[in-house]
Design an enzyme around this catalytic site. Structure first.
Site, PDB file in Angstrom:
ATOM      1  N   LYS A 116       0.849  -1.198   0.000  1.00 22.16           N
ATOM      2  CA  LYS A 116       0.000   0.000   0.000  1.00 22.16           C
ATOM      3  C   LYS A 116       0.885   1.249   0.000  1.00 22.16           C
ATOM      4  CE  LYS A 116      -1.967   2.652   2.971  1.00 22.16           C
ATOM      5  NZ  LYS A 116      -1.793   3.919   2.230  1.00 22.16           N
TER       6      LYS A 116
ATOM      7  N   GLY B 228       6.635   4.360   8.555  1.00 18.55           N
ATOM      8  CA  GLY B 228       5.763   5.508   8.776  1.00 18.55           C
ATOM      9  C   GLY B 228       5.955   6.056  10.173  1.00 18.55           C
TER      10      GLY B 228
ATOM     11  N   THR C 246       5.462   6.885  14.257  1.00 19.07           N
ATOM     12  CA  THR C 246       5.430   6.059  15.464  1.00 19.07           C
ATOM     13  C   THR C 246       3.984   5.809  15.896  1.00 19.07           C
ATOM     14  OG1 THR C 246       7.552   7.000  16.068  1.00 19.07           O
ATOM     15  CG2 THR C 246       6.349   5.872  17.812  1.00 19.07           C
TER      16      THR C 246
ATOM     17  N   GLU D 242       9.573   0.412  10.722  1.00 18.27           N
ATOM     18  CA  GLU D 242      10.570   1.475  10.497  1.00 18.27           C
ATOM     19  C   GLU D 242       9.858   2.788  10.788  1.00 18.27           C
ATOM     20  OE1 GLU D 242      13.617   0.981   9.856  1.00 18.27           O
ATOM     21  OE2 GLU D 242      13.566  -1.127   9.304  1.00 18.27           O
TER      22      GLU D 242
ATOM     23  N   CYS E 105      13.318  10.107   7.843  1.00 17.30           N
ATOM     24  CA  CYS E 105      13.299   9.569   9.201  1.00 17.30           C
ATOM     25  C   CYS E 105      14.672   9.675   9.853  1.00 17.30           C
ATOM     26  CB  CYS E 105      12.851   8.121   9.162  1.00 17.30           C
ATOM     27  SG  CYS E 105      13.765   7.172   7.943  1.00 17.30           S
TER      28      CYS E 105
ATOM     29  N   GLU F 216       9.408  14.626  16.491  1.00 16.57           N
ATOM     30  CA  GLU F 216       9.857  14.628  15.101  1.00 16.57           C
ATOM     31  C   GLU F 216       9.077  15.693  14.322  1.00 16.57           C
ATOM     32  OE1 GLU F 216       8.757  11.263  12.643  1.00 16.57           O
ATOM     33  OE2 GLU F 216      10.798  11.187  11.862  1.00 16.57           O
TER      34      GLU F 216
HETATM   35  P1  NAD Z   1       1.997   7.750   8.479  1.00 15.33           P
HETATM   36  O1  NAD Z   1       2.247   6.838   9.604  1.00 15.33           O
HETATM   37  O2  NAD Z   1       0.930   8.756   8.592  1.00 15.33           O
HETATM   38  O3  NAD Z   1       1.656   6.926   7.164  1.00 15.33           O
HETATM   39  C1  NAD Z   1       2.510   5.919   6.645  1.00 15.33           C
HETATM   40  C2  NAD Z   1       1.681   4.943   5.850  1.00 15.33           C
HETATM   41  O4  NAD Z   1       0.778   4.295   6.750  1.00 15.33           O
HETATM   42  C3  NAD Z   1       0.811   5.583   4.759  1.00 15.33           C
HETATM   43  O5  NAD Z   1       0.760   4.692   3.658  1.00 15.33           O
HETATM   44  C4  NAD Z   1      -0.549   5.663   5.437  1.00 15.33           C
HETATM   45  O6  NAD Z   1      -1.620   5.653   4.519  1.00 15.33           O
HETATM   46  C5  NAD Z   1      -0.548   4.399   6.276  1.00 15.33           C
HETATM   47  N1  NAD Z   1      -1.441   4.423   7.438  1.00 15.33           N
HETATM   48  C6  NAD Z   1      -1.905   5.498   8.133  1.00 15.33           C
HETATM   49  N2  NAD Z   1      -2.735   5.093   9.130  1.00 15.33           N
HETATM   50  C7  NAD Z   1      -2.777   3.745   9.060  1.00 15.33           C
HETATM   51  C8  NAD Z   1      -3.448   2.735   9.839  1.00 15.33           C
HETATM   52  N3  NAD Z   1      -4.251   3.037  10.855  1.00 15.33           N
HETATM   53  N4  NAD Z   1      -3.263   1.444   9.501  1.00 15.33           N
HETATM   54  C9  NAD Z   1      -2.447   1.103   8.482  1.00 15.33           C
HETATM   55  N5  NAD Z   1      -1.810   2.012   7.706  1.00 15.33           N
HETATM   56  C10 NAD Z   1      -1.959   3.310   7.996  1.00 15.33           C
HETATM   57  O7  NAD Z   1       3.390   8.409   8.148  1.00 15.33           O
HETATM   58  P2  NAD Z   1       3.692   9.471   7.019  1.00 15.33           P
HETATM   59  O8  NAD Z   1       3.246  10.796   7.522  1.00 15.33           O
HETATM   60  O9  NAD Z   1       3.188   8.989   5.699  1.00 15.33           O
HETATM   61  O10 NAD Z   1       5.278   9.379   6.955  1.00 15.33           O
HETATM   62  C11 NAD Z   1       6.085  10.105   7.796  1.00 15.33           C
HETATM   63  C12 NAD Z   1       6.591   9.240   8.921  1.00 15.33           C
HETATM   64  O11 NAD Z   1       7.266   8.108   8.401  1.00 15.33           O
HETATM   65  C13 NAD Z   1       7.596   9.958   9.773  1.00 15.33           C
HETATM   66  O12 NAD Z   1       7.319   9.735  11.140  1.00 15.33           O
HETATM   67  C14 NAD Z   1       8.904   9.298   9.399  1.00 15.33           C
HETATM   68  O13 NAD Z   1       9.887   9.343  10.379  1.00 15.33           O
HETATM   69  C15 NAD Z   1       8.495   7.920   9.092  1.00 15.33           C
HETATM   70  N6  NAD Z   1       9.498   7.269   8.251  1.00 15.33           N
HETATM   71  C16 NAD Z   1      10.276   6.274   8.793  1.00 15.33           C
HETATM   72  C17 NAD Z   1      11.259   5.672   8.024  1.00 15.33           C
HETATM   73  C18 NAD Z   1      12.157   4.594   8.582  1.00 15.33           C
HETATM   74  O14 NAD Z   1      12.724   3.859   7.804  1.00 15.33           O
HETATM   75  N7  NAD Z   1      12.294   4.455   9.884  1.00 15.33           N
HETATM   76  C19 NAD Z   1      11.442   6.066   6.722  1.00 15.33           C
HETATM   77  C20 NAD Z   1      10.648   7.077   6.214  1.00 15.33           C
HETATM   78  C21 NAD Z   1       9.653   7.659   6.990  1.00 15.33           C
END
Ligand code: NAD
Length: 496
Positions: free
Chosen positions: A172, A225, A227, A247, A281, A381
Site C-alpha cells: 500500500k 511511517g 510512530t 521502520e 526519518c 519529530e
Molecule cells: P503515516 O504513519 O501517517 O503513514 C505511513 C503509511 O501508513 C501511509 O501509507 C498511510 O496511509 C498508512 N497508514 C496510516 N494510518 C494507518 C493505519 N491506521 N493502519 C495502516 N496504515 C496506515 O506516516 P507518514 O506521515 O506517511 O510518513 C512520515 C513518517 O514516516 C515519519 O514519522 C517518518 O519518520 C516515518 N518514516 C520512517 C522511516 C524509517 O525507515 N524508519 C522512513 C521514512 C519515513
C-alpha cells in the site's frame, strides 16, 4: 500516467469506484485522480497474492533473482521518467530524485537479485545418528505499507528482500504519492513478473492500510511511517499474530566535536537536515555543538542555510523543493510557533519563502532554531527543514544529548579523533551511526531503529536491507532425520 490499482497482474478500478486527488506540491493543483483501494480491493489483492504464492515460492531462487535484476535494469532504463514523476508528486528536487532516489532503487533491486540464491541454511551438529538441517522458507503473503517521503525508493527496499525470499506481496503506497509505485507496477509487468506476485493498493491508511494490517491472510506486515501509526499496526496485527517489522520516526542527533573539520561538518550537517526538505526519518534534526566551536560553526551554517536555492522541483539548480503536502507544511510551520512559545530562538527561516512564484506551494525556508534539549521541538519529530541547535562541554554530555529522546534511528558525529569516533559510535543508541558523514545508506547495510532513552523504541524494530532483511522475510525450519540412531530403550516398541 497509471492511476488504477494493480491486482493479479492487471490494472483495475476500485470496487467502489472511489478516487483520491493526488496533488502537485509546487502549486497544490490536482495532478491525477487515483483509484482508491478499500477493504474489498485489499481482499482481492490478498487473494491474488495467495494464488501466486505456491508457484513463486517454488520458483528457483536464482530465477527469482534474475527477475529482480531485470527490474533493476528497467528502473535504470526509465530513470529520467521516474525521477521526473517522483519529483512532480513529492517535491524532491530533480537533482535528488535523479541522483539518489532512482539509482538507489535500482541498486536495491540489483542487490536483492544478487543474494536471492545466496541465503543458505545450516547443518547443526547434534547427537550421533541424527542429521539436523535448517532451511529458510518464505512466510507467504506479506503486506507492506509505505509513507510519502521516498515512495519509489521504499518500494525497492520493501519489495527487494520480500520477493527474493519467495514471498508474494500486497503493497500500500501512501495516498499522497502513489504515482511512481504504479509506474513501477507497469515495469513489473514488462519484465515478466508473474501476475499476483506483487499487488499495489493505494488508498487511505485508516481504511486500506488498517484492513491490510488486520488481514488474517497476511503473514507479516512491514511498515514504514510514523510512530503513532506503528502502534496501531501492532494492535491490528494481533488478530492472527502476524510478524511485524516497523521502520518508524527519528530525531537524529548530529554532534560536532571541537576537533572536527568544520567545513566538512557544516556541509554534511546541511545535507543531513535539508536534503529532501528534511522529510527523512534519519534526518539530522538535532545539532549538538561543542561550546568552543559553536559560534564559529553556526555563523557558517546559517550562511549556508540561507544560500540554499528553493524552487520548482524540476527547475535546473533547485536545491530544496516544496514539502510534500499542504497539511504537512502547516504541521511544520506550527512547530515554529511551538518553538517560540517554549522560549526558542529562530535563528533563520521559520516561514514560507517570500518569492511570489512559490506562494501557492508547500515551501518552507531552511529553519534553524536554538532550543532547550528538553523542549518539544527537540524531542518530537518535526519532519521538515527544521533543525534545533544546542551546545555541550564534555563527551559525556554529548552522549546524554544524543541518547536523550525516545527515538534511536540515525546519528552522526564529526571529529578527527579516531578513538573518540569509535567510543561515541558505541555509546550512541541508534541503529545507524555516521562518522564524519551523515545519512549514508546501502542495500547491503542493515537499516532500522533501536531506542534512544533506555526502554524506548519509538524508531521501531526489525531491519531493512542486507541479509538481515532476507532473514526477516523467512522462517527457519529445523528438520531432524534419524540416519542411524538407536531408539532409546524407553521408546514404545511394537510386539507383545
Ligand atoms: P503515516 O504513519 O501517517 O503513514 C505511513 C503509511 O501508513 C501511509 O501509507 C498511510 O496511509 C498508512 N497508514 C496510516 N494510518 C494507518 C493505519 N491506521 N493502519 C495502516 N496504515 C496506515 O506516516 P507518514 O506521515 O506517511 O510518513 C512520515 C513518517 O514516516 C515519519 O514519522 C517518518 O519518520 C516515518 N518514516 C520512517 C522511516 C524509517 O525507515 N524508519 C522512513 C521514512 C519515513
Amino acid at each position: 500516467m497509471q492511476t488504477r490499482l494493480f491486482i493479479g497482474g492487471e490494472f483495475v478500478d476500485g470496487a467502489d469506484g472511489a478516487t483520491v486527488d493526488v496533488l502537485d506540491p509546487h502549486d497544490c493543483t490536482v495532478l491525477a485522480e487515483v483509484a482508491e483501494a478499500r477493504a474489498a480491493d485489499v481482499d482481492r489483492a490478498v487473494a491474488a497474492a495467495h494464488d501466486a504464492f505456491p508457484a513463486w515460492s517454488a520458483t528457483p531462487a536464482a530465477e527469482r533473482g534474475r527477475l529482480l535484476l531485470r527490474i533493476a535494469d528497467a528502473v535504470e532504463a526509465h530513470a529520467d521518467e521516474l525521477a521526473r514523476l517522483e519529483s512532480t508528486n513529492t517535491g524532491h528536487p530533480r537533482r535528488d530524485s535523479a541522483g539518489l532516489d532512482v539509482p538507489r532503487t535500482a541498486a536495491t533491486f540489483r542487490y536483492f537479485g544478487g543474494i536471492a540464491d545466496k541465503v543458505e541454511g545450516a547443518v547443526i551438529p547434534v547427537e550421533r545418528g541424527f542429521l539436523n538441517y535448517v532451511q529458510r522458507e518464505p512466510l507467504g503473503v506479506v503486506g507492506q505499507i509505505v509513507p510519502w517521503n521516498f515512495p519509489l525508493m521504499f518500494c525497492g527496499w520493501k519489495l527487494g528482500p520480500a520477493l527474493a525470499a519467495g514471498n508474494t506481496v500486497v503493497l500500500k503506497p501512501s495516498e499522497l504519492t502513489p504515482l511512481t509505485s504504479l509506474r513501477l507496477a507497469e515495469l513489473l509487468v514488462e519484465v515478466g513478473l508473474p501476475p499476483g506476485v506483487v499487488n499495489m493498493v493505494p488508498g487511505y491508511g485508516a481504511t486500506a492500510g488498517q484492513h491490510l494490517a488486520e488481514h488474517p491472510g497476511v503473514a507479516k506486515i512491514a511498515f514504514t511511517g510514523s510512530t503513532a501509526t506503528g502502534r496501531r499496526i501492532v494492535e491490528a496485527s494481533a488478530g492472527n499474530l502476524k510478524r511485524v517489522q516497523l521502520e518508524l520516526g527519528g530525531k537524529g542527533a548530529n554532534v560536532v566535536f571541537a576537533d572536527a573539520d568544520l567545513d566538512l561538518a557544516r556541509n554534511g550537517s546541511a545535507f543531513a537536515i535539508f536534503h529532501n526538505q528534511g522529510q527523512a526519518c534519519i534526518a539530522g534534526s538535532r545539532l549538538a555543538l561543542h561550546e568552543d566551536i559553536a559560534e564559529e560553526f553556526l555563523d557558517g551554517f546559517v550562511e549556508l542555510a540561507r544560500s540554499i536555492r528553493l524552487g520548482h522541483p524540476l527547475a535546473e539548480g533547485t536545491e530544496m523543493g516544496p514539502l510534500t503536502s499542504p497539511l504537512h507544511r502547516d504541521r511544520v510551520l506550527a512547530y515554529v510557533k511551538v518553538a517560540v512559545d517554549e522560549g526558542g530562538e529562530i535563528v533563520t527561516g521559520g516561514k514560507a519563502p517570500d518569492d511570489p512564484a512559490l506562494a501557492d506551494g508547500c515551501y518552507v525556508e531552511p529553519t534553524i532554531v536554538r532550543a532547550d534539549p528538553a523542549s518539544r521541538v527537540s524531542q518530537e519529530e518535526v519532519f521538515g527543514p527544521f533543525v534545533t541547535v544546542t551546545t555541550f562541554r564534555t563527551d559525556d554530555e554529548a552522549v546524554a544529548l544524543a541518547n536523550g529522546t525516545d527515538y534511536g534511528l540515525g546519528a552522526g558525529l564529526w571529529t578527527r579523533d579516531l578513538s573518540r569516533a569509535h567510543r561515541m559510535a558505541r555509546a550512541f543508541r541508534s541503529g545507524m551511526v555516521w562518522v564524519n558523514s551523515y545519512k549514508r545508506v546501502g542495500p547491503g547495510s542493515p537499516f532500522g531503529g533501536v531506542g534512544g532513552r533506555a526502554g524506548a523504541r519509538a524508531s521501531g524494530y526489525g531491519r531493512e536491507m542486507g541479509f538481515e532483511a532476507m532473514h526477516d522475510y523467512t522462517e527457519a525450519k529445523s528438520v531432524w532425520v534419524n540416519v542411524d540412531a538407536e531408539l532409546p530403550a524407553w521408546y514404545p516398541r511394537p510386539g507383545p
